[in-house]
Design a protein around this motif. Structure first.
Motif, PDB file in Angstrom:
ATOM      1  N   SER A 168       0.827  -1.215   0.000  1.00 20.22           N
ATOM      2  CA  SER A 168       0.000   0.000   0.000  1.00 20.22           C
ATOM      3  C   SER A 168       0.856   1.258   0.000  1.00 20.22           C
ATOM      4  CB  SER A 168      -0.930   0.019   1.216  1.00 20.22           C
ATOM      5  OG  SER A 168      -1.853  -1.022   1.125  1.00 20.22           O
ATOM      6  N   GLN A 169       1.879   1.261   0.821  1.00 25.21           N
ATOM      7  CA  GLN A 169       2.764   2.422   0.895  1.00 25.21           C
ATOM      8  C   GLN A 169       3.501   2.628  -0.432  1.00 25.21           C
ATOM      9  OE1 GLN A 169       5.849   2.103   3.875  1.00 25.21           O
ATOM     10  NE2 GLN A 169       6.192   4.305   3.898  1.00 25.21           N
ATOM     11  N   PHE A 170       3.921   1.545  -1.056  1.00 24.67           N
ATOM     12  CA  PHE A 170       4.632   1.659  -2.332  1.00 24.67           C
ATOM     13  C   PHE A 170       3.706   2.172  -3.421  1.00 24.67           C
ATOM     14  CE2 PHE A 170       6.747   0.392  -6.211  1.00 24.67           C
ATOM     15  CZ  PHE A 170       8.071   0.685  -5.930  1.00 24.67           C
ATOM     16  N   ARG A 171       2.441   1.737  -3.426  1.00 17.30           N
ATOM     17  CA  ARG A 171       1.477   2.237  -4.413  1.00 17.30           C
ATOM     18  C   ARG A 171       1.296   3.745  -4.261  1.00 17.30           C
ATOM     19  NH1 ARG A 171      -0.560  -0.807  -8.723  1.00 17.30           N
ATOM     20  NH2 ARG A 171      -2.422   0.434  -8.561  1.00 17.30           N
ATOM     21  N   GLU A 172       1.242   4.227  -3.019  1.00 15.83           N
ATOM     22  CA  GLU A 172       1.151   5.672  -2.785  1.00 15.83           C
ATOM     23  C   GLU A 172       2.375   6.383  -3.360  1.00 15.83           C
ATOM     24  OE1 GLU A 172       0.580   6.351   1.389  1.00 15.83           O
ATOM     25  OE2 GLU A 172      -1.271   5.155   1.420  1.00 15.83           O
ATOM     26  N   LEU A 173       3.527   5.779  -3.179  1.00 22.22           N
ATOM     27  CA  LEU A 173       4.761   6.347  -3.723  1.00 22.22           C
ATOM     28  C   LEU A 173       4.682   6.461  -5.245  1.00 22.22           C
ATOM     29  CD1 LEU A 173       7.770   7.195  -3.634  1.00 22.22           C
ATOM     30  CD2 LEU A 173       8.338   4.766  -3.540  1.00 22.22           C
ATOM     31  N   GLU A 191       2.141   6.842  -7.037  1.00 22.89           N
ATOM     32  CA  GLU A 191       1.188   7.886  -7.431  1.00 22.89           C
ATOM     33  C   GLU A 191       1.900   9.223  -7.614  1.00 22.89           C
ATOM     34  OE1 GLU A 191      -1.998   7.512  -8.341  1.00 22.89           O
ATOM     35  OE2 GLU A 191      -1.604   5.369  -8.064  1.00 22.89           O
ATOM     36  N   LEU A 192       2.998   9.431  -6.905  1.00 18.11           N
ATOM     37  CA  LEU A 192       3.778  10.661  -7.073  1.00 18.11           C
ATOM     38  C   LEU A 192       4.295  10.792  -8.504  1.00 18.11           C
ATOM     39  CD1 LEU A 192       5.849  10.643  -3.767  1.00 18.11           C
ATOM     40  CD2 LEU A 192       3.852  12.050  -4.298  1.00 18.11           C
ATOM     41  N   PHE A 193       4.623   9.663  -9.129  1.00 21.44           N
ATOM     42  CA  PHE A 193       5.125   9.696 -10.506  1.00 21.44           C
ATOM     43  C   PHE A 193       4.077  10.301 -11.428  1.00 21.44           C
ATOM     44  CE2 PHE A 193       7.346   5.357  -9.615  1.00 21.44           C
ATOM     45  CZ  PHE A 193       8.137   5.947  -8.659  1.00 21.44           C
ATOM     46  N   THR A 194       2.826   9.863 -11.274  1.00 19.05           N
ATOM     47  CA  THR A 194       1.782  10.336 -12.173  1.00 19.05           C
ATOM     48  C   THR A 194       1.364  11.760 -11.835  1.00 19.05           C
ATOM     49  OG1 THR A 194       0.119   9.217 -10.812  1.00 19.05           O
ATOM     50  CG2 THR A 194       0.895   8.051 -12.760  1.00 19.05           C
ATOM     51  N   GLU A 195       1.334  12.091 -10.554  1.00 22.94           N
ATOM     52  CA  GLU A 195       0.971  13.448 -10.155  1.00 22.94           C
ATOM     53  C   GLU A 195       1.965  14.470 -10.685  1.00 22.94           C
ATOM     54  OE1 GLU A 195       0.657  13.520  -5.909  1.00 22.94           O
ATOM     55  OE2 GLU A 195      -1.073  12.176  -5.895  1.00 22.94           O
ATOM     56  N   GLY A 215       8.286  -7.489  -3.462  1.00 23.45           N
ATOM     57  CA  GLY A 215       9.038  -6.250  -3.653  1.00 23.45           C
ATOM     58  C   GLY A 215       9.522  -6.107  -5.082  1.00 23.45           C
ATOM     59  N   LEU A 216       9.967  -7.212  -5.679  1.00 22.35           N
ATOM     60  CA  LEU A 216      10.366  -7.176  -7.085  1.00 22.35           C
ATOM     61  C   LEU A 216       9.169  -6.810  -7.963  1.00 22.35           C
ATOM     62  CD1 LEU A 216      12.624 -10.369  -7.304  1.00 22.35           C
ATOM     63  CD2 LEU A 216      13.373  -7.975  -7.165  1.00 22.35           C
ATOM     64  N   GLY A 217       8.021  -7.360  -7.621  1.00 16.90           N
ATOM     65  CA  GLY A 217       6.806  -7.034  -8.356  1.00 16.90           C
ATOM     66  C   GLY A 217       6.453  -5.565  -8.249  1.00 16.90           C
ATOM     67  N   MET A 218       6.701  -4.975  -7.097  1.00 16.60           N
ATOM     68  CA  MET A 218       6.428  -3.553  -6.908  1.00 16.60           C
ATOM     69  C   MET A 218       7.341  -2.698  -7.786  1.00 16.60           C
ATOM     70  SD  MET A 218       5.560  -3.191  -2.879  1.00 16.60           S
ATOM     71  CE  MET A 218       5.983  -4.746  -2.128  1.00 16.60           C
ATOM     72  N   LEU A 219       8.593  -3.120  -7.929  1.00 17.99           N
ATOM     73  CA  LEU A 219       9.485  -2.396  -8.834  1.00 17.99           C
ATOM     74  C   LEU A 219       8.948  -2.456 -10.267  1.00 17.99           C
ATOM     75  CD1 LEU A 219      13.003  -3.483  -7.510  1.00 17.99           C
ATOM     76  CD2 LEU A 219      11.768  -1.351  -7.041  1.00 17.99           C
ATOM     77  N   LYS A 230       4.179   2.095 -14.555  1.00 16.78           N
ATOM     78  CA  LYS A 230       3.626   3.451 -14.425  1.00 16.78           C
ATOM     79  C   LYS A 230       4.472   4.465 -15.178  1.00 16.78           C
ATOM     80  CE  LYS A 230       0.748   3.444 -10.443  1.00 16.78           C
ATOM     81  NZ  LYS A 230      -0.274   4.448 -10.288  1.00 16.78           N
ATOM     82  N   MET A 231       5.785   4.321 -15.088  1.00 15.08           N
ATOM     83  CA  MET A 231       6.658   5.255 -15.792  1.00 15.08           C
ATOM     84  C   MET A 231       6.536   5.078 -17.298  1.00 15.08           C
ATOM     85  SD  MET A 231       8.009   7.305 -13.683  1.00 15.08           S
ATOM     86  CE  MET A 231       9.215   8.044 -14.747  1.00 15.08           C
ATOM     87  N   ARG A 232       6.391   3.860 -17.771  1.00 13.02           N
ATOM     88  CA  ARG A 232       6.245   3.616 -19.211  1.00 13.02           C
ATOM     89  C   ARG A 232       4.983   4.265 -19.758  1.00 13.02           C
ATOM     90  NH1 ARG A 232       8.338  -2.445 -20.762  1.00 13.02           N
ATOM     91  NH2 ARG A 232      10.530  -1.878 -20.733  1.00 13.02           N
TER      92      ARG A 232
END
Length: 100
Positions: free
Chosen positions: A26-31, A33-37, A57-61, A67-69
């Motif tokens: 959950s915390q990583f997903r919030e992080l 979101e900063l990329f898109t904002e 954790g690898l999946g989160m990366l 998201k960046m793509r």
């Protein structure tokens, strides 16, 4: 997982610390979101102070990369060592990310 995040131009620089596991999802997903904002085109993830990463954790990366793509951007993984580097190597992450 603890993190600090700063924006420099159109890049986001993230310093990850501690352990990156399923419990941090959950915390990583919030992080991410900063990329898109911020409409960032580049994310530099400093893994130097990351002590442990599991398969979640690898999946989160990979989520961050996806998201960046969507914004025509990319993620760079920097400073991995120890167990984190071994996991990135086992997952062939150098073929999926820029790894420094």
């Amino acid at each position: 997982m603890n993190y600090t995040c700063k924006t420099v131009g159109d890049a986001v620089i993230v310093d990850l610390k501690g352990r990156l596991t399923f419990a941090d999802y959950s915390q990583f997903r919030e992080l991410t979101e900063l990329f898109t904002e911020n409409k960032s085109r580049e994310c530099q993830m400093n893994l130097q102070d990351l002590e442990f990463i599991d398969s979640a954790g690898l999946g989160m990366l990979l989520i961050a990369r996806d998201k960046m793509r969507l914004q025509d951007g990319e993620v760079t993984l920097k400073g991995a060592h120890g167990q984190v580097k071994k996991m990135l190597d086992l997952g062939h992450f150098a073929s999926l990310f820029r790894v420094e």
